[in-house]
Motif scaffolding. Structure first.
Motif, mmCIF file in Angstrom:
data_model
loop_
_atom_site.group_PDB
_atom_site.id
_atom_site.type_symbol
_atom_site.label_atom_id
_atom_site.label_comp_id
_atom_site.label_asym_id
_atom_site.label_seq_id
_atom_site.Cartn_x
_atom_site.Cartn_y
_atom_site.Cartn_z
ATOM 1 N N ALA A 30 -75.115 74.954 -79.614
ATOM 2 C CA ALA A 30 -74.990 76.249 -80.284
ATOM 3 C C ALA A 30 -75.744 77.329 -79.538
ATOM 4 N N ALA A 31 -75.263 78.570 -79.763
ATOM 5 C CA ALA A 31 -75.955 79.707 -79.153
ATOM 6 C C ALA A 31 -77.320 79.887 -79.783
ATOM 7 N N THR A 32 -78.225 80.481 -79.052
ATOM 8 C CA THR A 32 -79.587 80.671 -79.537
ATOM 9 C C THR A 32 -79.741 82.051 -80.149
ATOM 10 N N ASP A 33 -80.688 82.162 -81.066
ATOM 11 C CA ASP A 33 -81.030 83.472 -81.596
ATOM 12 C C ASP A 33 -82.499 83.770 -81.425
ATOM 13 N N THR A 34 -83.156 82.968 -80.564
ATOM 14 C CA THR A 34 -84.556 83.221 -80.225
ATOM 15 C C THR A 34 -84.702 83.144 -78.716
ATOM 16 N N PRO A 35 -85.602 83.920 -78.141
ATOM 17 C CA PRO A 35 -85.748 83.940 -76.687
ATOM 18 C C PRO A 35 -86.465 82.697 -76.196
ATOM 19 N N PRO A 36 -86.418 82.436 -74.880
ATOM 20 C CA PRO A 36 -87.178 81.324 -74.313
ATOM 21 C C PRO A 36 -88.656 81.511 -74.568
ATOM 22 N N LEU A 59 -82.369 70.020 -79.048
ATOM 23 C CA LEU A 59 -82.529 69.845 -80.487
ATOM 24 C C LEU A 59 -83.545 70.856 -81.031
ATOM 25 N N PRO A 60 -83.377 71.291 -82.275
ATOM 26 C CA PRO A 60 -84.339 72.249 -82.840
ATOM 27 C C PRO A 60 -85.649 71.600 -83.257
ATOM 28 N N GLY A 61 -85.681 70.271 -83.263
ATOM 29 C CA GLY A 61 -86.883 69.563 -83.675
ATOM 30 C C GLY A 61 -87.092 68.318 -82.840
ATOM 31 N N TYR A 62 -87.985 67.475 -83.301
ATOM 32 C CA TYR A 62 -88.441 66.329 -82.532
ATOM 33 C C TYR A 62 -87.793 65.050 -83.059
ATOM 34 N N PRO A 63 -86.893 64.423 -82.274
ATOM 35 C CA PRO A 63 -86.174 63.247 -82.759
ATOM 36 C C PRO A 63 -87.064 62.011 -82.804
ATOM 37 N N ASP A 64 -86.848 61.212 -83.819
ATOM 38 C CA ASP A 64 -87.586 59.963 -83.969
ATOM 39 C C ASP A 64 -86.592 58.802 -83.890
ATOM 40 N N ASN A 65 -86.492 57.995 -84.926
ATOM 41 C CA ASN A 65 -85.615 56.826 -84.853
ATOM 42 C C ASN A 65 -84.143 57.207 -84.945
ATOM 43 N N ILE A 66 -83.304 56.415 -84.266
ATOM 44 C CA ILE A 66 -81.853 56.597 -84.246
ATOM 45 C C ILE A 66 -81.200 55.320 -84.772
ATOM 46 N N ASN A 67 -80.184 55.467 -85.631
ATOM 47 C CA ASN A 67 -79.445 54.319 -86.145
ATOM 48 C C ASN A 67 -77.976 54.677 -86.328
ATOM 49 N N ARG A 90 -84.884 77.735 -78.182
ATOM 50 C CA ARG A 90 -84.777 77.106 -79.495
ATOM 51 C C ARG A 90 -83.483 77.517 -80.195
ATOM 52 N N VAL A 91 -82.851 76.526 -80.802
ATOM 53 C CA VAL A 91 -81.624 76.774 -81.551
ATOM 54 C C VAL A 91 -81.998 77.206 -82.969
ATOM 55 N N SER A 92 -81.246 78.114 -83.521
ATOM 56 C CA SER A 92 -81.536 78.623 -84.857
ATOM 57 C C SER A 92 -81.342 77.545 -85.918
ATOM 58 N N ILE A 93 -82.226 77.570 -86.913
ATOM 59 C CA ILE A 93 -82.072 76.701 -88.081
ATOM 60 C C ILE A 93 -82.011 77.548 -89.355
ATOM 61 N N GLU A 94 -81.786 78.848 -89.194
ATOM 62 C CA GLU A 94 -81.795 79.739 -90.345
ATOM 63 C C GLU A 94 -80.653 79.404 -91.307
ATOM 64 N N ARG A 95 -80.994 79.403 -92.573
ATOM 65 C CA ARG A 95 -80.002 79.135 -93.613
ATOM 66 C C ARG A 95 -78.863 80.178 -93.542
ATOM 67 N N GLY A 96 -77.631 79.712 -93.572
ATOM 68 C CA GLY A 96 -76.482 80.601 -93.555
ATOM 69 C C GLY A 96 -76.042 81.043 -92.181
ATOM 70 N N SER A 97 -76.761 80.634 -91.118
ATOM 71 C CA SER A 97 -76.370 81.025 -89.766
ATOM 72 C C SER A 97 -75.207 80.162 -89.285
ATOM 73 N N ALA A 98 -74.626 80.550 -88.141
ATOM 74 C CA ALA A 98 -73.507 79.790 -87.563
ATOM 75 C C ALA A 98 -73.969 78.542 -86.826
ATOM 76 N N SER A 99 -75.255 78.346 -86.752
ATOM 77 C CA SER A 99 -75.791 77.183 -86.044
ATOM 78 C C SER A 99 -75.429 75.891 -86.774
ATOM 79 N N PRO A 100 -75.069 74.852 -86.050
ATOM 80 C CA PRO A 100 -74.800 73.570 -86.712
ATOM 81 C C PRO A 100 -76.045 72.966 -87.359
ATOM 82 N N TYR A 101 -77.218 73.503 -87.027
ATOM 83 C CA TYR A 101 -78.468 72.997 -87.586
ATOM 84 C C TYR A 101 -78.960 73.840 -88.767
ATOM 85 N N ALA A 102 -78.132 74.743 -89.280
ATOM 86 C CA ALA A 102 -78.569 75.631 -90.352
ATOM 87 C C ALA A 102 -79.066 74.843 -91.553
#
Length: 716
Positions: A2-8, A591-599, A368-380
């Motif tokens: 996804a596109a970013t909405d915050t600078p590097p 990723l917008p956060g820190y991944p831990d276990n995968i299943n 960083r990818v946006s996590i804002e509620r209601g945004s077009a980001s898949p991580y909203a």
């Protein structure tokens, strides 16, 4: 992505900054300072320097004609040095070794030449006589608790007076007709050699090996080190202080007797100057080798190296024509320098280690990818994790991961090292299934129904259904590094490939489980994935250079494993079979956060738990290693800037890295930290490293008959 909405977080670092923090890391100095062999390496380097100097200024210094007599004398001093080292490590000092040496030399000559005692028996009796003289010091210091320095100074004077008296009155009549029982043996002891090495030197090296084993592998040696380190603590531990101190002086005397016997065999003479000033040479060598005068620290190897250094210097000064007084002054100055270095080194080594060990790397995170509620980001953000039900509330502490068997029973680990089993269907009835002795983290179910579990600080283990705890892999192959990376430090998560091989993550080769956030602050790629093969019982490092590798999941086709690199906020794919075998690819890099276990999920995709979210402050700090270094040096650890590990969510993705779905807990929900996610028969189970429960909620649209065990191994 996804596109970013915050600078590097920061502009790219300059070339020289990147070069410095990538190729000139200070953590290598910290690793060297942390090694137990660094104290031995210092005298070894000093010995090499001394030899190089004398090789340049004294032609023929390494010729056989020069080295043979030096080695013969050095063997005697090594024996004395070992005895002195044992005493100093035990917290004492023995100034009387030279006087004991003189008495034992006279005694050996008297036995062999006057009483005609067989040569080998005379050697044994001389050693016993030396032990008896050392026992005098041992009784006075160990049992009567007199001060070591003053006591051995007094016995030095007494023993020297006796030696002078008997050598003056009886020295002329000592040798008799020169006939001995075993003349060939005596000649070999004094002037013979084996494979080019003098007999005394061979005996000294053999004795060094024996005392190395004594101090490092036997109870008496451990007691000596404990007494020298702290007598109060040793007493509290039940160690007999008086007997231990007594034995150190008896050992010193016995080795003085052995050295005196070789001296007697070599020179067959006794005089008033025999052994005079020997204690200065011996103590100088031992201290120069790195034996701490404070006691409790040192090895036989250090003592031997120190004696070799002093003997080379002493021999070099004699060959240079220095007078004996000048040689003594030089040895005194060397001893003074060694004492100063010993004190300063002990005081400042750990300070230097603390400043150098944590060495932050230069890391420039992707935007960083946006996590804002209601945004077009898949991580909203959303509230799709709602109304979770607790399992084990008030019972479990820190269930980092959990797993369910085919009977729907749930297993999870706790901070105290227990693995709990909660029985289906309501999970109220429970029991301690096994106690591991460590911190259980990631779980996997093998084909036979046994549990494979990663235990932090211990390694990879198997828990059988009859509750046996069986170690599988506690170490791997050693790499070409100053770091001892053979031990598994922080086994984290694991999964099993179709061929039965078990892949598990070891996030760091430098830190323990309690320091996992320090790894985040340093952010240096020292993690790895290890492969354990049950067919051979051996392990090898499959991938290295990863940044805190955490979650491990084998893909459904069995061709690759998915690896979550927590503090790099990315997931990578490593091919374990097929035409791409051995290749490491990027799967999700922002990723917008820190991944831990995968299943695995029931619809053919994969679930990843994000333990926390990236923040602008920490991303910026990662691009500023100098700032993080100053923070480590000047700020208390509880005030360091750490990544946010208390805000997580669930991410579903496919084998190509496309984001399929994201589930968030509601604001202020029950699971702010999520380290593991398991889908099982239409429900989702959540674990957390710091949580006090396992969460469960119904997953809409999930297959109510799907289980992880069936997906891996098929129907029973």
């Amino acid at each position: 992505m996804a596109a970013t909405d915050t600078p590097p977080p920061a502009q790219r670092a300059g070339f020289w900054t990147a070069l410095r923090y990538k190729y000139l890391p200070t953590h290598m100095l910290g690793e060297v300072l942390a090694k137990s062999w660094i104290d031995t390496a210092i005298p070894a380097v000093l010995l090499a320097v001394v030899l190089a100097v004398f090789a340049v200024i004294l032609p023929g210094f390494f010729s056989p004609a020069s080295l043979s007599p030096l080695a013969r004398v050095t063997g005697e001093y090594i024996l004395l040095g070992i005895g002195q080292a044992v005493v100093i490590i035990g917290g004492g000092i023995d100034l009387s070794v030279g006087s004991m040496f003189a008495l034992c030399n006279f005694f050996a000559l008297w036995l062999m030449f006057t009483l005609k005692v067989p040569v080998l028996l005379a050697m044994v009796l001389t050693i016993v006589a030396g032990a008896a003289l050392g026992a005098v010091n041992g009784v006075l210091i160990g049992y009567l608790r007199l001060r070591a320095f003053l006591t051995t100074l007094v016995t030095l004077i007494i023993f020297r007076s006796i030696a002078n008296l008997i050598s003056t009155n009886y020295g002329a009549r000592l040798l008799g007709d020169y006939a001995v029982h075993g003349e060939d043996i005596l000649t070999f002891m004094g002037d013979g050699d084996l494979f080019g090495l003098p007999a005394s030197f061979i005996f000294a090296i053999g004795t060094s090996v024996l005392f190395y084993i004594l101090l490092t592998r036997m109870r008496l040696g451990w007691h000596i080190i404990a007494v020298g380190g702290s007598r109060r603590s040793a007493f509290s531990a039940g160690i007999n202080l008086r007997r231990t101190v007594f034995l150190t002086y008896a050992i010193s005397g016995a080795l003085a007797g052995a050295a005196a016997y070789f001296y007697a065999a070599r020179l067959t003479s006794a005089g008033a100057t025999t052994g005079l000033g020997m204690e200065l040479i011996v103590i100088t060598g031992v201290v120069l080798g790195g034996i701490s005068l404070g006691g409790g620290r040192g090895t036989v190897t250090k003592a031997v190296l120190g004696i070799l250094i002093v003997m080379c210097i002493y021999n070099g000064m004699l060959r240079m024509g220095l007078e004996s007084g000048a040689s003594s002054i030089m040895l005194g100055l060397i001893l003074l320098a060694a004492v100063v270095f010993d004190i300063r080194w002990n005081k400042n080594r750990h300070k230097l280690l603390n400043r150098a060990y944590v060495s932050p790397a230069l890391v420039e995170m992707p935007p960083r990818v946006s996590i804002e509620r209601g945004s077009a980001s898949p991580y909203a953000r959303n509230d799709r994790i709602a109304e979770t039900r607790p399992i084990g509330l008030g019972i479990v502490d820190g269930p980092e991961d959990m797993i369910l068997d085919e009977d729907d029973n749930l297993y999870c680990g706790t901070r105290t090292g227990d693995v709990y089993r909660f029985f289906a269907p309501d999970y109220t009835r429970h029991e301690v299934f096994a106690h591991t002795g460590g911190r259980p983290l990631g779980f996997a179910l093998d084909r036979d129904g046994s549990l494979v579990v990663c235990i932090a600080g211990m390694g990879l283990y198997r828990l059988t259904m009859d509750r046996q705890v069986i170690p599988l892999s506690t170490q791997t192959n050693r790499g070409l590094s100053v770091i001892d990376d053979s031990r598994v430090r922080l086994a984290d998560d694991c999964d099993i490939a179709p061929d039965g091989k078990i892949y598990f993550s070891d996030p760091t080769t430098r830190y323990e489980v309690s320091e996992w956030l320090t790894v985040a602050l340093e952010n240096r790629g020292d993690g790895r994935v290890i492969c354990y093969d049950p067919a051979t019982g051996r392990s090898h490092t499959a991938i290295k250079g990863l940044t805190f590798p955490n979650g491990i999941c084998v893909t459904r086709d069995g061709q690759a494993i998915l690896v979550a690199e927590t503090w790099s906020a990315r997931i990578r794919k490593y091919w374990i079979a097929g035409p791409k075998k051995g290749q490491l690819e990027m799967l999700i890099e922002d990723l917008p956060g820190y991944p831990d276990n995968i299943n695995r999920s029931s619809d053919g995709y994969y679930w990843a738990a994000l333990v926390g979210m990236r923040s602008p402050a920490f991303d910026l700090a990662l691009a500023m290693p100098a700032f993080r270094k100053k923070m480590v040096d000047r700020v208390a650890p509880d005030s360091w800037l750490y990544p946010n590990a208390l805000m997580g969510c669930l991410v579903k993705f496919d084998a190509d890295g496309r984001i399929i779905d994201v589930l968030w807990d509601r604001q202020g929900g029950d699971h702010p930290q999520i380290t593991s996610v398991r889908e099982h028969k239409g429900k989702m189970y959540l674990g957390g490293f710091h949580n006090d429960r396992v969460g469960v909620f119904d997953l809409p649209g999930a297959d109510p008959g799907w289980s992880g065990w069936n997906d891996y191994w098929g129907q029973k």
